[in-house]
Write an enzyme that holds these catalytic residues in place. Structure first.
Site, PDB file in Angstrom:
ATOM      1  N   GLU A 269     -68.651 -54.897  25.605  1.00  0.00           N
ATOM      2  CA  GLU A 269     -68.091 -55.194  26.935  1.00  0.00           C
ATOM      3  C   GLU A 269     -67.150 -56.364  26.744  1.00  0.00           C
ATOM      4  O   GLU A 269     -67.592 -57.487  26.517  1.00  0.00           O
ATOM      5  CB  GLU A 269     -69.200 -55.583  27.913  1.00  0.00           C
ATOM      6  CG  GLU A 269     -70.276 -54.532  28.108  1.00  0.00           C
ATOM      7  CD  GLU A 269     -69.859 -53.435  29.072  1.00  0.00           C
ATOM      8  OE1 GLU A 269     -68.806 -53.578  29.720  1.00  0.00           O
ATOM      9  OE2 GLU A 269     -70.578 -52.434  29.152  1.00  0.00           O
TER      10      GLU A 269
ATOM     11  N   GLU B  64     -55.577 -62.557  28.958  1.00  0.00           N
ATOM     12  CA  GLU B  64     -56.656 -63.023  29.811  1.00  0.00           C
ATOM     13  C   GLU B  64     -56.655 -64.555  29.803  1.00  0.00           C
ATOM     14  O   GLU B  64     -56.752 -65.163  28.748  1.00  0.00           O
ATOM     15  CB  GLU B  64     -57.973 -62.483  29.242  1.00  0.00           C
ATOM     16  CG  GLU B  64     -59.132 -62.639  30.155  1.00  0.00           C
ATOM     17  CD  GLU B  64     -60.405 -62.051  29.555  1.00  0.00           C
ATOM     18  OE1 GLU B  64     -60.619 -62.186  28.338  1.00  0.00           O
ATOM     19  OE2 GLU B  64     -61.178 -61.459  30.317  1.00  0.00           O
TER      20      GLU B  64
HETATM   21  P1  NAP Z   1     -66.723 -64.922  22.683  1.00  0.00           P
HETATM   22  O1  NAP Z   1     -66.097 -66.074  22.047  1.00  0.00           O
HETATM   23  O2  NAP Z   1     -66.395 -63.570  22.180  1.00  0.00           O
HETATM   24  O3  NAP Z   1     -68.292 -65.168  22.629  1.00  0.00           O
HETATM   25  C1  NAP Z   1     -69.232 -64.247  23.098  1.00  0.00           C
HETATM   26  C2  NAP Z   1     -70.517 -64.427  22.339  1.00  0.00           C
HETATM   27  O4  NAP Z   1     -70.338 -64.027  20.970  1.00  0.00           O
HETATM   28  C3  NAP Z   1     -71.002 -65.860  22.274  1.00  0.00           C
HETATM   29  O5  NAP Z   1     -72.408 -65.866  22.334  1.00  0.00           O
HETATM   30  C4  NAP Z   1     -70.473 -66.296  20.932  1.00  0.00           C
HETATM   31  O6  NAP Z   1     -71.118 -67.419  20.409  1.00  0.00           O
HETATM   32  C5  NAP Z   1     -70.707 -65.085  20.095  1.00  0.00           C
HETATM   33  N1  NAP Z   1     -69.912 -64.964  18.875  1.00  0.00           N
HETATM   34  C6  NAP Z   1     -68.794 -65.655  18.509  1.00  0.00           C
HETATM   35  N2  NAP Z   1     -68.343 -65.222  17.324  1.00  0.00           N
HETATM   36  C7  NAP Z   1     -69.181 -64.236  16.915  1.00  0.00           C
HETATM   37  C8  NAP Z   1     -69.237 -63.382  15.758  1.00  0.00           C
HETATM   38  N3  NAP Z   1     -68.324 -63.448  14.797  1.00  0.00           N
HETATM   39  N4  NAP Z   1     -70.233 -62.485  15.665  1.00  0.00           N
HETATM   40  C9  NAP Z   1     -71.146 -62.375  16.664  1.00  0.00           C
HETATM   41  N5  NAP Z   1     -71.154 -63.156  17.749  1.00  0.00           N
HETATM   42  C10 NAP Z   1     -70.177 -64.072  17.899  1.00  0.00           C
HETATM   43  O7  NAP Z   1     -66.410 -64.869  24.220  1.00  0.00           O
HETATM   44  P2  NAP Z   1     -66.469 -66.060  25.255  1.00  0.00           P
HETATM   45  O8  NAP Z   1     -65.201 -66.812  25.169  1.00  0.00           O
HETATM   46  O9  NAP Z   1     -67.738 -66.789  25.150  1.00  0.00           O
HETATM   47  O10 NAP Z   1     -66.556 -65.249  26.625  1.00  0.00           O
HETATM   48  C11 NAP Z   1     -65.455 -64.891  27.344  1.00  0.00           C
HETATM   49  C12 NAP Z   1     -65.064 -63.451  27.071  1.00  0.00           C
HETATM   50  O11 NAP Z   1     -66.106 -62.564  27.453  1.00  0.00           O
HETATM   51  C13 NAP Z   1     -63.880 -63.038  27.895  1.00  0.00           C
HETATM   52  O12 NAP Z   1     -62.943 -62.373  27.092  1.00  0.00           O
HETATM   53  C14 NAP Z   1     -64.467 -62.101  28.924  1.00  0.00           C
HETATM   54  O13 NAP Z   1     -63.575 -61.168  29.434  1.00  0.00           O
HETATM   55  C15 NAP Z   1     -65.579 -61.478  28.195  1.00  0.00           C
HETATM   56  N6  NAP Z   1     -66.584 -60.940  29.114  1.00  0.00           N
HETATM   57  C16 NAP Z   1     -66.679 -59.575  29.252  1.00  0.00           C
HETATM   58  C17 NAP Z   1     -67.598 -59.027  30.119  1.00  0.00           C
HETATM   59  C18 NAP Z   1     -67.716 -57.539  30.290  1.00  0.00           C
HETATM   60  O14 NAP Z   1     -68.725 -57.092  30.806  1.00  0.00           O
HETATM   61  N7  NAP Z   1     -66.751 -56.758  29.854  1.00  0.00           N
HETATM   62  C19 NAP Z   1     -68.430 -59.863  30.855  1.00  0.00           C
HETATM   63  C20 NAP Z   1     -68.306 -61.238  30.702  1.00  0.00           C
HETATM   64  C21 NAP Z   1     -67.374 -61.757  29.819  1.00  0.00           C
HETATM   65  P3  NAP Z   1     -70.761 -68.894  20.962  1.00  0.00           P
HETATM   66  O15 NAP Z   1     -69.791 -68.775  22.051  1.00  0.00           O
HETATM   67  O16 NAP Z   1     -72.076 -69.389  21.393  1.00  0.00           O
HETATM   68  O17 NAP Z   1     -70.216 -69.671  19.836  1.00  0.00           O
END
Ligand code: NAP
Ligand code: MG
Length: 476
Positions: free
Chosen positions: A257, A388
């Protein structure tokens, strides 16, 4: 003229008991991790809230093994009706402790108490109730007469809806008979750890739910662990891409997602005042930290002036500040990194020639803040129309015909959600059939219900969460 002002109405923090430090929740107990630790802070004050264990590979291994034992010995053997009882119990405890969850989420995440209290936590409870109801009815879900669980689910979630994303992941997984290892985001671990206490309170068998805190490395360790049968990820498209590569060639099932850049489309026959409320809700709800946020306003040229005038007037009444104040509409930006990203893209928006506007608002001294902002004169090529921003920033574009609205709305690498504002039912149906978006709202926006599936097209990911469709990701 003096403007009418509300007196501050702060919600008390007394209901939450934040411990100085937290371990990992593995096999039904809180244990010390092998790795380092990190701090979680309140983004509205920068106050350090607690020291959190950072799970390393060895910790993740223990959690996955605990989940496997619980899966084989207990959870997959239990009848659906029995599993349902645990989920109902969890749902009821969340309702009973709703205020505690709401206050804690506001403190750790920065989002307004009004939203955690009225949106996040009620939907979390509803989600557990909903999937509790499915647990003994899986044979009637349309996935064969005797669908089987997958095994151990590794789940990684973001910081924007910490508890809600946890519920979207854990409730269907458990209802279907899987066990889970879940990692909350680094900046928002506290409600997931409170949820771990709820699992203890509900007497959930040890190992069925494991919560391992940490940052990206911990997430990577979960998704690449060979003992994980299913990976469920919510987060950015970049990390989603890395995960898809990491699991390619393995037997793991994956749902992703990811991000979005939704069009919120206002036609000239729309009820304008309602549409303005919908635009505000679409982009300023949760500080715009919403994957399905209506971050691109497409407004029909003939009403653009009127809509923008009313939108600006409405934005002047938004109250930005203390997340625990019940009158607050827009809280703090979740982290310094996210604030830097919002600032950078906004500066790029100006540099590329779009016109920036924010109402005058006094932002607090400490913490991370960004005023509600709109950009007009945006073209489809501008980065603020394509990428985004994940903050309270709206890009405004115009159109003349429904066909042009569809073309512009679909001109994005994402496809998560869209909104349509019009008086004509036939136009709503036609638009909905043309828009490449997983969710299309009409004359409303950002409405969530456990019974309706949610998910994306294209770079917004694949798989659906919620509803009967949400079961598919956790069944063989
Ligand atoms: P992110 O950087 O992708 O992080 C998401 C999660 O993945 C965090 O727990 C993060 O850890 C972890 N993570 C980071 N690198 C990873 C890797 N290489 N392998 C596995 N896990 C890893 O996203 P974010 O900036 O936190 O969240 C915002 C994004 O989420 C936006 O793009 C938003 O659109 C998306 N989002 C999508 C939905 C949906 O349902 N489609 C809902 C909500 C949000 P840490 O952050 O703890 O370091
Ligand atoms: Mg925090």
């Amino acid at each position: 003229m003096t403007k009418f002002e509300y007196a501050p109405a702060p919600e008390s923090r007394a209901i939450v008991d934040i411990k100085p430090s937290y371990g990992l929740f593995i096999d039904g107990d809180f244990v010390d991790g092998h790795g380092k630790s990190f701090k979680t802070i309140s983004p509205s004050t920068e106050e350090v809230l607690a020291e959190i264990a950072e799970a390393d590979d060895a910790d993740v291994d223990l959690a996955v093994k605990a989940a496997r034992r619980a899966y084989t010995r207990v959870w997959s053997k239990m009848s659906g009706a029995e599993r349902g009882k645990y989920l109902f119990r969890i749902a009821r405890i969340i309702q009973e402790r709703a205020r505690e969850f709401a206050v804690l989420e506001s403190i750790d995440n920065g989002k307004p108490i009004k939203e955690t209290r009225d949106v996040d936590v009620p939907i979390v409870a509803a989600h557990f109730f909903y999937y509790a109801g499915w647990a003994d009815k899986l044979s009637y879900a349309g996935y064969g007469p005797d669908p089987q669980p997958l095994g151990v689910a590794g789940q990684v979630i973001p910081w924007n809806f910490p508890l809600l994303m946890l519920a979207w992941k854990i409730a269907p997984a458990l209802a279907c008979g899987n066990t889970v290892v879940l990692k909350p985001a680094e900046t928002t671990p506290l409600t997931a750890l409170l949820f771990a206490e709820v699992c203890q309170q509900a007497d959930l068998p040890p190992g069925v739910v494991n919560i391992v805190t940490g940052a990206g490395e911990t997430g990577r360790a979960i998704v690449s662990h060979p003992g994980v049968d299913k990976v469920a990820f919510t987060g950015s498209t970049d990390v989603g891409r890395a995960i898809a590569k990491a699991v390619a060639g393995s037997n793991k099932r994956v749902t992703l997602e990811l991000g979005g850049k939704a069009a919120n489309i206002v036609f000239d026959d729309a009820p304008v005042d309602q549409a303005v409320e919908g635009i505000v809700n679409g982009i300023f709800f949760n500080q715009g930290h919403v994957c399905c946020a209506g971050s691109r306003l497409l407004v029909q040229e003939s009403v653009a002036e009127e809509v923008l005038a009313k939108l600006k007037r409405r934005m002047k009444t938004l109250r930005v500040g203390d997340p625990l104040d019940k009158n607050t509409d827009v809280g703090a930006i979740n982290s310094a990194e996210q604030l830097a990203k919002i600032r950078e893209l906004s500066e790029i928006g100006e540099a590329e020639g779009a016109e920036r506007w924010s109402p005058k608002c006094d932002l607090p001294q400490n913490g991370f803040w960004f005023p509600p902002t709109i950009f007009t004169g945006v073209s489809q090529a501008h980065r603020i129309a394509r990428e985004e921003i994940f903050g309270p920033v709206l890009s405004v574009l115009t159109f003349r015909t429904p066909k042009e609205a569809v073309e512009k709305a679909n001109n994005t690498p994402f496809g998560l959600s869209a909104g349509i504002w019009t008086d004509k039912g036939s136009r709503i149906l036609w638009m909905a059939s043309q828009l490449r978006a997983g969710v299309v709202w009409s004359n409303t926006f950002n409405k969530f219900d456990p019974a309706s599936p949610f998910g994306g097209y294209k770079e917004s990911g694949y798989g659906r969460e919620g509803g009967r469709h949400g079961l598919e990701a956790y069944l063989r």
